[in-house]
Design a protein around this motif. Structure first.
Motif, short mmCIF file in Angstrom:
data_model
loop_
_atom_site.label_atom_id
_atom_site.label_comp_id
_atom_site.label_asym_id
_atom_site.label_seq_id
_atom_site.Cartn_x
_atom_site.Cartn_y
_atom_site.Cartn_z
N PRO A 85 0.81 -1.22 0.00
CA PRO A 85 0.00 0.00 0.00
C PRO A 85 0.85 1.27 0.00
CG PRO A 85 -0.90 -1.59 1.53
CD PRO A 85 0.42 -2.13 1.07
N GLY A 86 0.50 2.16 -0.94
CA GLY A 86 1.19 3.44 -1.06
C GLY A 86 2.44 3.41 -1.92
N GLU A 87 2.91 2.24 -2.27
CA GLU A 87 4.12 2.15 -3.11
C GLU A 87 3.73 2.29 -4.58
OE1 GLU A 87 7.52 -0.17 -1.01
OE2 GLU A 87 5.73 -1.47 -1.05
N THR A 88 4.65 2.81 -5.36
CA THR A 88 4.38 3.13 -6.76
C THR A 88 5.42 2.51 -7.67
OG1 THR A 88 5.67 5.18 -6.67
CG2 THR A 88 3.32 5.34 -6.11
N PHE A 89 5.07 2.47 -8.96
CA PHE A 89 6.02 2.04 -9.99
C PHE A 89 5.72 2.80 -11.26
CE2 PHE A 89 2.41 -0.86 -10.21
CZ PHE A 89 2.15 -0.96 -11.57
N MET A 90 6.68 2.78 -12.18
CA MET A 90 6.55 3.45 -13.46
C MET A 90 7.02 2.50 -14.55
SD MET A 90 8.04 5.47 -16.17
CE MET A 90 9.70 5.60 -15.66
N GLU A 91 6.29 2.49 -15.66
CA GLU A 91 6.68 1.71 -16.83
C GLU A 91 6.90 2.68 -17.98
OE1 GLU A 91 4.10 -1.67 -17.78
OE2 GLU A 91 3.24 -1.47 -15.78
N ALA A 92 8.08 2.68 -18.54
CA ALA A 92 8.36 3.52 -19.71
C ALA A 92 7.67 2.92 -20.93
CB ALA A 92 9.87 3.61 -19.93
N PRO A 93 7.42 3.72 -21.97
CA PRO A 93 6.84 3.16 -23.19
C PRO A 93 7.67 1.97 -23.69
CG PRO A 93 6.84 5.54 -23.30
CD PRO A 93 7.64 5.16 -22.07
N GLY A 94 6.97 0.89 -24.04
CA GLY A 94 7.64 -0.31 -24.53
C GLY A 94 8.09 -1.27 -23.44
N CYS A 95 7.94 -0.89 -22.20
CA CYS A 95 8.32 -1.75 -21.08
C CYS A 95 7.49 -3.04 -21.11
CB CYS A 95 8.09 -1.00 -19.78
SG CYS A 95 8.36 -2.00 -18.30
N ARG A 96 8.13 -4.15 -20.84
CA ARG A 96 7.43 -5.43 -20.76
C ARG A 96 7.18 -5.73 -19.28
NH1 ARG A 96 9.34 -11.29 -21.39
NH2 ARG A 96 7.38 -12.38 -21.73
#
Length: 158
Positions: A85-96
């Protein structure tokens, strides 16, 4: 309250017999200061033991936020992470997105995903088309979803 699980000693492989997530679109709006871009937001509810097949997001940049529960998360060839809970992530375009699994077999997990994507992609493919399951998993996912749907319908009739 859920206690924080541990990362497994071995990364899980995708198993199509595990429950699929429920995806609820929350909004879709053009981005006024970024011509030709749209922001899409949806809630992903992973039931206990739920799993998402390996996928990409149609050229979108994705920002994820875990709202409740714990999820195993692995992008590209990075190490798998446990997010709560509260943790985040990011996926760049094209990320698998190789692993997106509920870490619990007894409790649900929910995350919210925000995507910024070309408006043309949303118009041509719809929100459903923003999750592109890896080619090698598409047939097994379709088969498993069909079986799960038939089982659910049979239980509802009983």
């Amino acid at each position: 309250m859920t206690s924080k699980p541990q990362l497994p000693a071995v990364e899980p492989t995708y198993d199509p017999t595990r429950p699929f997530p429920d995806i609820l679109p929350l909004y879709k709006n053009p981005v006024p200061n970024c011509p030709e871009k749209t922001i899409v937001n949806f809630q992903v509810h992973l039931p206990p033991n739920g799993s998402t097949p390996p996928h990409t997001h149609a050229g979108a940049v994705v920002f994820g936020n875990v709202v409740s529960g714990y999820v195993y998360n692995k992008m590209n060839n990075e190490p798998m992470k446990l997010l709560g809970p509260g943790e985040t992530f990011m996926e760049a375009p094209g990320c698998r997105h190789k692993i997106s699994d509920n870490a619990s077999t007894t409790e649900s997990a929910t995350l919210v995903a925000t995507l910024i994507v070309d408006t043309k992609v949303v118009e041509e493919n719809g929100i459903e088309g923003l999750v592109v399951i890896d080619e090698e998993y598409r047939a097994m996912v379709a088969d498993a979803q069909g079986k799960q749907k038939a089982t659910k319908e049979a239980h509802e009739k009983a």
